[in-house]
Design an enzyme around this catalytic site. Structure first.
Site, PDB file in Angstrom:
ATOM      1  N   LYS A 167       0.841  -1.202   0.000  1.00  6.07           N
ATOM      2  CA  LYS A 167       0.000   0.000   0.000  1.00  6.07           C
ATOM      3  C   LYS A 167       0.879   1.257   0.000  1.00  6.07           C
ATOM      4  O   LYS A 167       0.713   2.135  -0.849  1.00  6.07           O
ATOM      5  CB  LYS A 167      -0.914  -0.008   1.234  1.00  6.07           C
ATOM      6  CG  LYS A 167      -1.920   1.112   1.224  1.00  6.07           C
ATOM      7  CD  LYS A 167      -2.726   1.158   2.505  1.00  6.07           C
ATOM      8  CE  LYS A 167      -1.986   1.931   3.552  1.00  6.07           C
ATOM      9  NZ  LYS A 167      -2.741   2.124   4.792  1.00  6.07           N
ATOM     10  N   ASP A 173      -6.399   0.505   0.517  1.00  5.48           N
ATOM     11  CA  ASP A 173      -6.535   0.710   1.967  1.00  5.48           C
ATOM     12  C   ASP A 173      -7.923   0.217   2.392  1.00  5.48           C
ATOM     13  O   ASP A 173      -8.640  -0.408   1.601  1.00  5.48           O
ATOM     14  CB  ASP A 173      -6.292   2.185   2.338  1.00  5.48           C
ATOM     15  CG  ASP A 173      -7.434   3.089   1.903  1.00  5.48           C
ATOM     16  OD1 ASP A 173      -8.323   2.627   1.151  1.00  5.48           O
ATOM     17  OD2 ASP A 173      -7.450   4.261   2.322  1.00  5.48           O
TER      18      ASP A 173
END
Ligand code: SF4
Length: 225
Positions: A109, A127
């Site tokens: 991420k 996310d």
């Protein structure tokens, strides 16, 4: 419609370099971007280079980043990140996913945030908001972030990955909340297979909208402000 709904979508972590963005993204775990932006001006001024993070006094750094929570673990990550950058990349943040994910404290991420926003290399930021929304839209049934990333990468043109991430995350933060999505005040409601998960009454749903553009979001969805 997502594009029209969030014309202001962008990376909400303030930064002026790949290093600053990598640091801000590490700090953003379990807290808000607003909280991170409050403390980073001082942090970036105190530690301008990777070598500065590598040589940081732990107690001093902990004190600076305390408001973001988990400050001991985050301090540890930032010092190790600085050391790894100095040892392996001459103090520079690398611009390749394979190199980024091998750095301490940097998962896929964070790597995609850095690639997409500091290097202009398309990246999907999976996310909690992104995961929730693509599942609600039935774009994928995957639940593992890496699998979600691959599934969405196969659906969306690569050049759109970074901006799609921002728009989906904006929609998750402002409209399609985890607990009470503002379905009745959502511009996507006609096409959304999860419409009805939250209140469908436009006036009630409009009260659930968040962020600086509540009036615009409600108007775009035909809901009263
Ligand atoms: S209609 Fe409801 S569930 Fe669907 S995107 Fe909008 S807020 Fe989310």
């Amino acid at each position: 419609m997502l594009t029209e709904t969030h014309p202001d979508a962008h990376c909400e972590l303030d930064h002026a370099s790949p290093l600053q963005l990598a640091v801000a993204t590490v700090l953003s775990a379990q807290t808000t971007d607003v909280r991170v932006n409050e403390i980073t001006p001082k942090l970036f001024a105190r530690y301008p280079t990777a070598a500065d993070y590598a040589a940081a006094d732990r107690t001093e750094m902990e004190e600076l980043i305390k408001p973001t929570g988990f400050f001991r673990a985050k301090t540890d990550s930032l010092i190790k990140l600085g050391q790894a950058l100095v040892e392996r990349h001459r103090g520079e943040v690398p611009g390749r996913l394979d190199d980024l994910v091998k750095l301490p404290g940097i998962g896929r991420k964070t790597a995609n945030v850095v690639l997409g926003n500091a290097f202009g290399v398309p990246g999907l930021t999976v996310d909690t908001h992104f995961s929730r929304l693509v599942q609600r839209w039935r774009w994928t049934a995957e639940t593992d972030p890496a699998k979600i990333e691959f599934a969405i990468a196969a659906l969306i043109e690569k050049r759109d990955w970074t901006m799609l991430s921002h728009r989906v995350i904006f929609h998750g933060r402002r409209v399609c909340h985890a607990r009470k999505p503002a379905c009745g005040a959502c511009t996507l409601r006609r096409d959304c297979p999860s419409y009805g998960l939250g209140p469908t009454d436009p006036a009630l749903a409009a009260t659930l909208l968040k962020g600086p553009r509540i009036a615009e979001l409600a108007a775009a969805a035909g809901a009263p402000v």
